[in-house]
Design a protein around this motif. Structure first.
Motif, PDB file in Angstrom:
ATOM      1  N   PRO A   3      23.296  11.040   5.431  1.00  0.00           N
ATOM      2  CA  PRO A   3      23.392  10.958   3.971  1.00  0.00           C
ATOM      3  C   PRO A   3      22.254  10.113   3.384  1.00  0.00           C
ATOM      4  O   PRO A   3      21.744   9.201   4.041  1.00  0.00           O
ATOM      5  N   ALA A   4      21.897  10.414   2.164  1.00  0.00           N
ATOM      6  CA  ALA A   4      20.850   9.661   1.461  1.00  0.00           C
ATOM      7  C   ALA A   4      21.303   8.229   1.226  1.00  0.00           C
ATOM      8  O   ALA A   4      22.462   7.986   0.911  1.00  0.00           O
ATOM      9  N   PRO A   5      20.385   7.267   1.365  1.00  0.00           N
ATOM     10  CA  PRO A   5      20.739   5.894   1.033  1.00  0.00           C
ATOM     11  C   PRO A   5      21.000   5.767  -0.470  1.00  0.00           C
ATOM     12  O   PRO A   5      20.308   6.396  -1.279  1.00  0.00           O
ATOM     13  N   VAL A   6      21.997   4.982  -0.801  1.00  0.00           N
ATOM     14  CA  VAL A   6      22.355   4.775  -2.206  1.00  0.00           C
ATOM     15  C   VAL A   6      21.965   3.352  -2.588  1.00  0.00           C
ATOM     16  O   VAL A   6      22.268   2.413  -1.866  1.00  0.00           O
ATOM     17  N   GLY A   7      21.297   3.212  -3.710  1.00  0.00           N
ATOM     18  CA  GLY A   7      20.905   1.886  -4.175  1.00  0.00           C
ATOM     19  C   GLY A   7      19.599   1.438  -3.553  1.00  0.00           C
ATOM     20  O   GLY A   7      18.816   2.229  -3.034  1.00  0.00           O
ATOM     21  N   ASN A   8      19.382   0.132  -3.590  1.00  0.00           N
ATOM     22  CA  ASN A   8      18.142  -0.455  -3.089  1.00  0.00           C
ATOM     23  C   ASN A   8      18.185  -0.574  -1.568  1.00  0.00           C
ATOM     24  O   ASN A   8      19.226  -0.830  -0.980  1.00  0.00           O
ATOM     25  N   PHE A   9      17.007  -0.394  -0.952  1.00  0.00           N
ATOM     26  CA  PHE A   9      16.897  -0.538   0.499  1.00  0.00           C
ATOM     27  C   PHE A   9      15.479  -0.949   0.867  1.00  0.00           C
ATOM     28  O   PHE A   9      14.550  -0.823   0.070  1.00  0.00           O
ATOM     29  N   ASN A  10      15.326  -1.485   2.068  1.00  0.00           N
ATOM     30  CA  ASN A  10      14.028  -1.738   2.673  1.00  0.00           C
ATOM     31  C   ASN A  10      13.808  -0.619   3.682  1.00  0.00           C
ATOM     32  O   ASN A  10      14.767  -0.117   4.269  1.00  0.00           O
ATOM     33  N   VAL A  11      12.559  -0.245   3.894  1.00  0.00           N
ATOM     34  CA  VAL A  11      12.272   0.818   4.856  1.00  0.00           C
ATOM     35  C   VAL A  11      11.135   0.376   5.771  1.00  0.00           C
ATOM     36  O   VAL A  11      10.132  -0.161   5.322  1.00  0.00           O
ATOM     37  N   VAL A  12      11.344   0.591   7.075  1.00  0.00           N
ATOM     38  CA  VAL A  12      10.342   0.321   8.102  1.00  0.00           C
ATOM     39  C   VAL A  12       9.899   1.672   8.645  1.00  0.00           C
ATOM     40  O   VAL A  12      10.719   2.579   8.819  1.00  0.00           O
ATOM     41  N   GLY A  13       8.615   1.811   8.908  1.00  0.00           N
ATOM     42  CA  GLY A  13       8.136   3.063   9.476  1.00  0.00           C
ATOM     43  C   GLY A  13       6.665   3.006   9.816  1.00  0.00           C
ATOM     44  O   GLY A  13       5.989   1.998   9.582  1.00  0.00           O
ATOM     45  N   ILE A  14       6.176   4.096  10.353  1.00  0.00           N
ATOM     46  CA  ILE A  14       4.764   4.223  10.688  1.00  0.00           C
ATOM     47  C   ILE A  14       4.027   4.726   9.449  1.00  0.00           C
ATOM     48  O   ILE A  14       4.455   5.692   8.817  1.00  0.00           O
ATOM     49  N   GLY A  15       2.938   4.063   9.107  1.00  0.00           N
ATOM     50  CA  GLY A  15       2.107   4.520   7.999  1.00  0.00           C
ATOM     51  C   GLY A  15       1.386   5.795   8.403  1.00  0.00           C
ATOM     52  O   GLY A  15       0.844   5.876   9.514  1.00  0.00           O
ATOM     53  N   GLY A  16       1.398   6.785   7.541  1.00  0.00           N
ATOM     54  CA  GLY A  16       0.750   8.051   7.844  1.00  0.00           C
ATOM     55  C   GLY A  16       0.026   8.608   6.632  1.00  0.00           C
ATOM     56  O   GLY A  16      -0.038   7.983   5.577  1.00  0.00           O
ATOM     57  N   GLN A  17      -0.498   9.800   6.804  1.00  0.00           N
ATOM     58  CA  GLN A  17      -1.200  10.478   5.720  1.00  0.00           C
ATOM     59  C   GLN A  17      -1.050  11.983   5.901  1.00  0.00           C
ATOM     60  O   GLN A  17      -1.093  12.489   7.022  1.00  0.00           O
ATOM     61  N   PHE A  18      -0.868  12.685   4.790  1.00  0.00           N
ATOM     62  CA  PHE A  18      -0.860  14.145   4.802  1.00  0.00           C
ATOM     63  C   PHE A  18      -1.617  14.595   3.567  1.00  0.00           C
ATOM     64  O   PHE A  18      -1.078  14.675   2.470  1.00  0.00           O
ATOM     65  N   ASP A  19      -2.908  14.827   3.734  1.00  0.00           N
ATOM     66  CA  ASP A  19      -3.803  15.208   2.642  1.00  0.00           C
ATOM     67  C   ASP A  19      -4.705  16.314   3.169  1.00  0.00           C
ATOM     68  O   ASP A  19      -5.557  16.072   4.024  1.00  0.00           O
ATOM     69  N   ASN A  20      -4.510  17.534   2.674  1.00  0.00           N
ATOM     70  CA  ASN A  20      -5.255  18.663   3.226  1.00  0.00           C
ATOM     71  C   ASN A  20      -6.507  19.034   2.444  1.00  0.00           C
ATOM     72  O   ASN A  20      -7.026  20.127   2.597  1.00  0.00           O
ATOM     73  N   SER A  21      -7.009  18.109   1.600  1.00  0.00           N
ATOM     74  CA  SER A  21      -8.241  18.429   0.876  1.00  0.00           C
ATOM     75  C   SER A  21      -9.173  17.223   0.830  1.00  0.00           C
ATOM     76  O   SER A  21      -8.744  16.082   0.683  1.00  0.00           O
ATOM     77  N   SER A  22     -10.449  17.515   0.979  1.00  0.00           N
ATOM     78  CA  SER A  22     -11.487  16.490   0.932  1.00  0.00           C
ATOM     79  C   SER A  22     -11.481  15.844  -0.451  1.00  0.00           C
ATOM     80  O   SER A  22     -11.240  16.533  -1.441  1.00  0.00           O
ATOM     81  N   PRO A  23     -11.626  14.561  -0.601  1.00  0.00           N
ATOM     82  CA  PRO A  23     -12.171  13.585   0.344  1.00  0.00           C
ATOM     83  C   PRO A  23     -11.111  12.863   1.193  1.00  0.00           C
ATOM     84  O   PRO A  23     -11.401  11.823   1.779  1.00  0.00           O
ATOM     85  N   TYR A  24      -9.907  13.381   1.297  1.00  0.00           N
ATOM     86  CA  TYR A  24      -8.849  12.837   2.165  1.00  0.00           C
ATOM     87  C   TYR A  24      -8.548  11.366   1.848  1.00  0.00           C
ATOM     88  O   TYR A  24      -8.506  10.524   2.733  1.00  0.00           O
ATOM     89  N   ASN A  25      -8.306  11.085   0.585  1.00  0.00           N
ATOM     90  CA  ASN A  25      -8.023   9.703   0.181  1.00  0.00           C
ATOM     91  C   ASN A  25      -6.694   9.576  -0.569  1.00  0.00           C
ATOM     92  O   ASN A  25      -6.522   8.690  -1.395  1.00  0.00           O
ATOM     93  N   SER A  26      -5.746  10.450  -0.257  1.00  0.00           N
ATOM     94  CA  SER A  26      -4.410  10.364  -0.861  1.00  0.00           C
ATOM     95  C   SER A  26      -3.404  10.899   0.158  1.00  0.00           C
ATOM     96  O   SER A  26      -3.740  11.144   1.303  1.00  0.00           O
TER      97      SER A  26
END
Length: 166
Positions: free
Chosen positions: A100-123
């Motif tokens: 289930p979706a978290p309800v309210g405020n939460f902290n999240v830990v995870g691996i930083g990633g990127q999914f940007d399929n167009s140059s200049p790949y900065n978002s």
């Protein structure tokens, strides 16, 4: 058997996909040692410096709760702290998928990633939690900013008093 915290040696090809450099294992993966898990670094934003690092965003909420749980191989949700908005990616291979979706405020830990399929790949920066324990629900948060009457001394040396009218 490889576990989190282990050191590995591998043979592979360096590849580029959607803004990220990655290694595609072509042949061999050896466990060369055991180690300790790294602690997440608390960050205020996701960008090039957070890619492939274990990071933590504090006091966020789902910007659009209906985004949670929509996708076969995984899904993305917008999260916000009221100032910034980031992409939270839930991969179908994690035990978060189908919860289930978290309800309210939460902290999240995870691996930083990127999914940007167009140059200049900065978002397209995102955070990818690994398992259910990476979503840390916050309880007892109350907004009191309108109740603050005085903060003193100002300036201070890191120790100060807050007067509230509740």
């Amino acid at each position: 058997t490889v576990a989190e915290g282990d050191s590995v040696s591998l043979v592979g090809v360096v590849a580029f996909s959607n803004g990220m450099t990655q290694i595609e294992i072509t042949d061999t993966l050896f466990k060369v040692g055991t180690g300790t898990l790294v602690s997440p670094v608390v960050v205020q934003d996701l960008d090039e410096t957070t890619e492939s690092k274990l990071v933590r965003l504090n006091n966020v909420t789902l910007a659009t709760p209906s985004q949670w749980g929509t996708g076969a191989s995984g899904y993305t949700c917008d999260i916000t702290d009221g100032v910034g908005t980031w992409t939270l990616r839930i991969d179908a291979q994690t035990n978060l998928f189908g919860t289930p979706a978290p309800v309210g405020n939460f902290n999240v830990v995870g691996i930083g990633g990127q999914f940007d399929n167009s140059s200049p790949y900065n978002s397209g920066y995102q955070i990818l939690p690994r398992y259910t324990q990476d979503i840390i629900l916050i309880s007892g948060i109350h907004t009191v900013s309108s109740a603050i009457r005085n903060v003193y001394p100002n300036p201070n040396n890191g120790s100060f008093n807050v007067s509230l009218q509740i």
